[in-house]
Design a protein around this motif. Sequence first.
Motif, short mmCIF file in Angstrom:
data_model
loop_
_atom_site.label_atom_id
_atom_site.label_comp_id
_atom_site.label_asym_id
_atom_site.label_seq_id
_atom_site.Cartn_x
_atom_site.Cartn_y
_atom_site.Cartn_z
N ILE A 181 0.85 -1.20 0.00
CA ILE A 181 0.00 0.00 0.00
C ILE A 181 0.88 1.25 0.00
N VAL A 182 1.95 1.21 0.77
CA VAL A 182 2.86 2.35 0.81
C VAL A 182 3.50 2.56 -0.57
N ALA A 187 -6.20 3.70 6.67
CA ALA A 187 -5.46 2.44 6.71
C ALA A 187 -4.06 2.65 7.29
N MET A 188 -3.42 3.74 6.92
CA MET A 188 -2.07 4.04 7.45
C MET A 188 -2.11 4.29 8.96
N ALA A 189 -3.15 4.98 9.41
CA ALA A 189 -3.28 5.23 10.85
C ALA A 189 -3.48 3.93 11.61
N ILE A 190 -4.27 3.04 11.04
CA ILE A 190 -4.49 1.74 11.69
C ILE A 190 -3.19 0.94 11.69
N ALA A 191 -2.47 0.99 10.58
CA ALA A 191 -1.21 0.23 10.46
C ALA A 191 -0.16 0.73 11.44
N ALA A 192 -0.25 1.98 11.84
CA ALA A 192 0.71 2.52 12.80
C ALA A 192 0.65 1.80 14.14
N GLN A 197 -4.45 -0.47 -5.76
CA GLN A 197 -4.13 -1.82 -5.28
C GLN A 197 -4.73 -2.87 -6.21
N GLU A 198 -4.01 -3.96 -6.35
CA GLU A 198 -4.52 -5.09 -7.12
C GLU A 198 -5.62 -5.76 -6.29
N LEU A 199 -6.72 -6.10 -6.93
CA LEU A 199 -7.82 -6.75 -6.22
C LEU A 199 -7.40 -8.11 -5.67
N VAL A 200 -6.49 -8.77 -6.35
CA VAL A 200 -6.00 -10.07 -5.88
C VAL A 200 -5.32 -9.92 -4.53
N ASP A 201 -4.49 -8.88 -4.38
CA ASP A 201 -3.80 -8.65 -3.11
C ASP A 201 -4.78 -8.30 -2.00
N VAL A 202 -5.76 -7.49 -2.33
CA VAL A 202 -6.75 -7.09 -1.33
C VAL A 202 -7.56 -8.30 -0.88
N SER A 203 -7.96 -9.14 -1.82
CA SER A 203 -8.74 -10.32 -1.44
C SER A 203 -7.87 -11.38 -0.77
#
Length: 165
Positions: free
Chosen positions: A49-50, A122-127, A56-62
């Motif tokens: 994501i960074v 998403a970045m805030a959650i990943a922190a 994003q590729e849908l395959v990666d997200v799924s």
Amino acid sequence: MAWATAVISFLVLIVAFMQWRTAHQKVVLDLFDRRIAVYNKTHDFYLTIVKQGIQQELVDVSRFHHVRNEAAFLFGAEVKKLLEDFHVAVINMSSQAMMAKEIDSPEHGTYVKSAYAHMKEAMAIAASFETTFSPYLRMDQKTIPTPMEWLRHRNEVRKSYNDQP
């Protein structure tokens, strides 16, 4: 002859204890390996994501859904919730980015802004990944001493009570 039976029984008890201790340590290590694999997959997904931003590729997200399924049985409720919130934010980001691909659409700017807002979420959650995962990734289980280690320790304790000046 009765003393021989007692000695053999004691030796069998020691061997059984040592086997149990080894099996216990293997289970703890296997659990750690499975947990660190989930953490690494989560961190790798975050790094994509960074690197790629909102596209994003849908395959990666799924595929991340499988990581969430693994985590559900290895971690507590707080990690499960954290990964769910992260995944939802990424799904929303990706869907908004897909809608923003139609440049002629009058809502194009709205979709782009929304995609970036979900990316920030998403970045805030990943922190908080490291602090939320860390209690589960410590190898701080007490090691159970062998009989010889226990005897040495007890002897050191005994010596510490020596009344020498």
